[in-house]
Design a protein around this motif. Structure first.
Motif, short mmCIF file in Angstrom:
data_model
loop_
_atom_site.label_atom_id
_atom_site.label_comp_id
_atom_site.label_asym_id
_atom_site.label_seq_id
_atom_site.Cartn_x
_atom_site.Cartn_y
_atom_site.Cartn_z
N ALA A 354 0.85 -1.20 0.00
CA ALA A 354 0.00 0.00 0.00
C ALA A 354 0.88 1.25 0.00
O ALA A 354 1.96 1.26 0.59
N ASP A 355 0.40 2.28 -0.68
CA ASP A 355 1.10 3.57 -0.65
C ASP A 355 0.60 4.39 0.53
O ASP A 355 -0.57 4.29 0.92
N LEU A 356 1.49 5.21 1.07
CA LEU A 356 1.12 6.08 2.19
C LEU A 356 1.35 7.53 1.77
O LEU A 356 2.34 7.84 1.10
N LEU A 357 0.42 8.38 2.19
CA LEU A 357 0.60 9.82 2.00
C LEU A 357 0.73 10.41 3.40
O LEU A 357 -0.26 10.53 4.13
N VAL A 358 1.97 10.69 3.79
CA VAL A 358 2.22 11.20 5.14
C VAL A 358 2.13 12.72 5.06
O VAL A 358 2.98 13.36 4.43
N SER A 359 1.09 13.29 5.67
CA SER A 359 0.80 14.69 5.35
C SER A 359 1.16 15.68 6.45
O SER A 359 0.55 15.69 7.53
N GLN A 360 2.15 16.54 6.14
CA GLN A 360 2.48 17.62 7.08
C GLN A 360 1.32 18.59 7.20
O GLN A 360 1.06 19.12 8.27
N TRP A 361 0.63 18.84 6.10
CA TRP A 361 -0.52 19.75 6.14
C TRP A 361 -1.50 19.31 7.23
O TRP A 361 -1.97 20.13 8.03
N CYS A 362 -1.79 18.01 7.30
CA CYS A 362 -2.74 17.50 8.29
C CYS A 362 -2.13 17.49 9.69
O CYS A 362 -2.77 17.88 10.66
N LEU A 363 -0.89 17.05 9.80
CA LEU A 363 -0.24 16.99 11.12
C LEU A 363 -0.13 18.37 11.75
O LEU A 363 -0.43 18.56 12.92
N HIS A 364 0.29 19.34 10.93
CA HIS A 364 0.58 20.67 11.45
C HIS A 364 -0.67 21.45 11.85
O HIS A 364 -0.58 22.46 12.52
N ARG A 365 -1.84 21.01 11.36
CA ARG A 365 -3.07 21.75 11.68
C ARG A 365 -4.05 20.88 12.46
O ARG A 365 -5.23 21.21 12.54
N ASN A 366 -3.57 19.82 13.02
CA ASN A 366 -4.46 18.91 13.73
C ASN A 366 -4.67 19.40 15.18
O ASN A 366 -3.71 19.50 15.94
N PRO A 367 -5.93 19.69 15.56
CA PRO A 367 -6.19 20.18 16.93
C PRO A 367 -5.80 19.16 18.00
O PRO A 367 -5.63 19.53 19.16
N ARG A 368 -5.60 17.91 17.61
CA ARG A 368 -5.14 16.94 18.61
C ARG A 368 -3.72 17.26 19.08
O ARG A 368 -3.32 16.94 20.18
N TYR A 369 -2.96 17.89 18.19
CA TYR A 369 -1.56 18.18 18.53
C TYR A 369 -1.31 19.66 18.85
O TYR A 369 -0.32 19.99 19.47
N TRP A 370 -2.17 20.54 18.29
CA TRP A 370 -1.90 21.97 18.42
C TRP A 370 -3.12 22.67 18.99
O TRP A 370 -4.23 22.48 18.49
N ARG A 371 -2.89 23.52 19.99
CA ARG A 371 -4.00 24.32 20.50
C ARG A 371 -4.27 25.45 19.49
O ARG A 371 -3.33 26.11 19.04
N ASP A 372 -5.54 25.64 19.15
CA ASP A 372 -5.92 26.71 18.23
C ASP A 372 -5.04 26.68 16.96
O ASP A 372 -4.34 27.64 16.65
N PRO A 373 -5.08 25.56 16.23
CA PRO A 373 -4.08 25.34 15.18
C PRO A 373 -4.11 26.34 14.02
O PRO A 373 -3.09 26.55 13.38
N GLU A 374 -5.27 26.98 13.78
CA GLU A 374 -5.34 27.90 12.64
C GLU A 374 -4.70 29.24 12.97
O GLU A 374 -4.49 30.07 12.08
N ARG A 375 -4.42 29.48 14.25
CA ARG A 375 -3.92 30.80 14.66
C ARG A 375 -2.43 30.94 14.43
O ARG A 375 -1.66 30.03 14.70
N PHE A 376 -2.03 32.13 13.93
CA PHE A 376 -0.61 32.45 13.77
C PHE A 376 -0.07 32.83 15.15
O PHE A 376 -0.43 33.86 15.71
N ASP A 377 0.78 31.98 15.70
CA ASP A 377 1.26 32.19 17.06
C ASP A 377 2.72 31.71 17.15
O ASP A 377 2.99 30.58 17.56
N PRO A 378 3.66 32.58 16.76
CA PRO A 378 5.07 32.15 16.73
C PRO A 378 5.56 31.62 18.08
O PRO A 378 6.44 30.76 18.12
N ASP A 379 4.96 32.11 19.17
CA ASP A 379 5.45 31.70 20.49
C ASP A 379 5.16 30.24 20.81
O ASP A 379 5.65 29.72 21.81
N ARG A 380 4.37 29.58 19.99
CA ARG A 380 4.18 28.15 20.26
C ARG A 380 5.51 27.41 20.06
O ARG A 380 5.66 26.27 20.46
N PHE A 381 6.49 28.09 19.42
CA PHE A 381 7.81 27.47 19.24
C PHE A 381 8.80 27.87 20.34
O PHE A 381 9.98 27.56 20.24
N LEU A 382 8.32 28.56 21.39
CA LEU A 382 9.18 28.76 22.56
C LEU A 382 9.49 27.38 23.12
O LEU A 382 8.59 26.52 23.18
N PRO A 383 10.75 27.14 23.54
CA PRO A 383 11.12 25.79 23.95
C PRO A 383 10.17 25.17 24.96
O PRO A 383 9.80 24.01 24.85
#
Ligand code: HEM
Length: 459
Positions: A354-383
């Protein structure tokens, strides 16, 4: 004793993977071809992070634990699919990004030192000169509306050409950009179109593709031939390093044809990706004046000097803006893999082949992993905040053995462009700022992002 799978669940409890059905026979292939981002977002919303895409023998993967298994923990079970790569390598080159198996691994060992971190700082003068050229053009049209996507593509193309070849081929830059677009369009058609004619049928699409390919190959071949003529007197750039690299076992250099394939890969992988990352960052800043002001306060004190590499690394907010831009708008929106042997994950079976499509688009905007994922919030990358996020929920450059070989170069380049532009200009949204996100091999804004660009300090 009960047999368990990789996630510790009993094998006997096999559950089926949800399916996105689409049309009879072709399944969701037409939707994937037409608007992949819309399709994968809808599929994830409706069915979750592991979904079978009917009509394609493909599974969408947006589960960070499974991503870790695919990229890091279980390399014997997954790889890039040689058959898929064969479909696109005639267009984009049979080089580092499309080779598979032992051939790729030998090649990667040889190319790694070329991109080693120590070489990145040597590119700073190229970045400075190239960005200053863009600045000179923008100063001359202070206050006007600029297509920042097109401008960033022009700039990063100039930079990648200078890093690869120490030369300027500005006269051809339009033809190079359109050829690269054509090659990308053609690759996606070969990958996903359910109705494909063989290549010997001279449709307008095939004719455009062959013209673009011939142009790019002629140009790169000429540069390689010229480099042979110069011998040791040639400039010290990526092409020289690649031509000088030797196989660890045989001591042999790469044949010219392989160098050409690699260069074609790098043109494509290394120019539009970085351009889009910066263009989207400028767009996000234009939409959020408070964050733009914060960035300006950080970079403004450096306005009158060329930023050195160490200084660039110390601009932490600048770096977070770049990271956040790649989270919301990952240039590489998905990566393809194939399952090499039946694989069980949380009681579900991913079948061999089977082929897999591993999607950064989905991972990066998934509310399971990110709070308020659609929001531009550079500070989420504070260590301290990043610590709370799953490590494999953010993979703009991929992960594991096939992680982007140009990551250091791309980060330094993108952050340098961002810092040098943000310290000089204010970016504003206008009534002309309207675009669609288009995902082919990479994700881009079409038409380009139109922003008003004005000097912060009067001339
Ligand atoms: C922001 C800019 C960039 C992004 C987001 C990006 C993203 C990626 C990703 C996600 C992969 C892994 C693909 C996979 O595993 O299937 C990759 C691989 C690759 N990238 Fe980049 N890239 C960028 C810039 C560059 C630059 C500047 C270069 C070189 C000049 C480059 C050259 C490559 C090559 C050759 C590969 C294939 C590596 C391999 O398979 O061994 N990339 N890139």
């Amino acid at each position: 004793m009960t047999t368990t799978d990789a996630s510790g669940l009993p094998v006997a409890d096999l559950r089926s993977i949800p399916s996105a059905r689409g049309w009879p026979i072709v399944g969701v292939a037409p939707q994937l071809l037409r608007d992949p981002l819309k399709l994968v977002s809808a599929v994830m919303r409706e069915h979750g992070e592991l979904v079978r895409l009917e009509g394609l023998n493909t599974y969408l993967v947006a589960d960070a634990d499974l991503v870790r298994a695919i990229m890091i923990d279980d390399p014997q079970s997954f790889s890039k699919n040689p058959e898929t790569m064969k479909k696109i390598s005639p267009a984009i080159g049979a080089g580092l990004s499309t080779l598979t198996g032992a051939e790729w691994s030998k090649h990667r060992k040889l190319a790694n030192p070329v991109f080693a971190k120590r070489n990145v700082s040597t590119f700073m003068p190229i970045f400075h000169r190239s960005i200053r050229e863009t600045i000179a053009e923008w100063d001359a049209s202070d206050g006007q509306i600029v297509d920042v996507t097109a401008q960033m593509k022009k700039l990063t193309l100039r930079i990648v050409i200078r890093c690869l070849f120490s030369t300027d081929i500005d006269a051809f830059s339009h033809e190079i950009m359109t050829s690269l677009q054509t090659l990308q369009h053609y690759s996606v058609y070969r990958l996903w179109s359910p109705l494909q004619l063989p290549e010997y049928v001279p449709t307008p699409r095939v004719r455009r593709y062959k013209r673009a390919k011939a142009f790019m190959e002629r140009m790169v071949d000429r540069i390689i031939a010229r480099r042979h003529e110069l011998g040791h007197q040639g400039p010290d750039d990526l092409l020289s390093l690649l031509m000088a690299a030797r196989d660890a076992d045989t001591g042999e250099p790469l044949p010219d044809e392989k160098v050409r394939h690699d260069i074609m890969n790098m043109f494509l992988a290394g120019h539009e990706t970085t351009a889009n990352a910066v263009a989207f960052a400028l767009y996000l800043l234009a939409g959020d004046p408070a964050q733009a002001e914060r960035l300006w306060r950080e970079v403004e004190p450096t306005e009158d000097s060329d930023l050195e590499y160490e200084q660039l690394l110390s601009l932490s907010f600048n770096s977070r803006v770049f990271q956040e831009s790649l989270r919301l708008y990952p240039s590489s929106w998905a990566m393809s893999r194939v399952v090499l042997q039946d694989y069980r994950f949380r009681g579900q079976l991913l079948p061999k082949g089977a082929d897999l499509l591993v999607s950064q688009w989905c991972l990066h905007r998934n509310p399971r992993y990110w709070r308020d994922p659609e929001r531009f919030d550079p500070d989420r990358f504070l260590p301290e905040r990043l610590e709370q996020v799953h490590k494999f929920a953010y993979i703009p450059f991929g992960a594991g053995g096939r992680k982007c070989i140009g990551v250091n170069l791309a980060e330094a380049e993108g952050r340098m462009i961002l810092a040098m532009l943000a310290r000089r200009y204010r970016f504003e949204l206008t009534s002309k700022t309207s675009f669609a996100l288009v995902a082919r091999l990479f994700m881009s804004a079409e038409p380009g992002i139109a922003l008003r660009v004005s000097r912060r300090r009067p001339q």
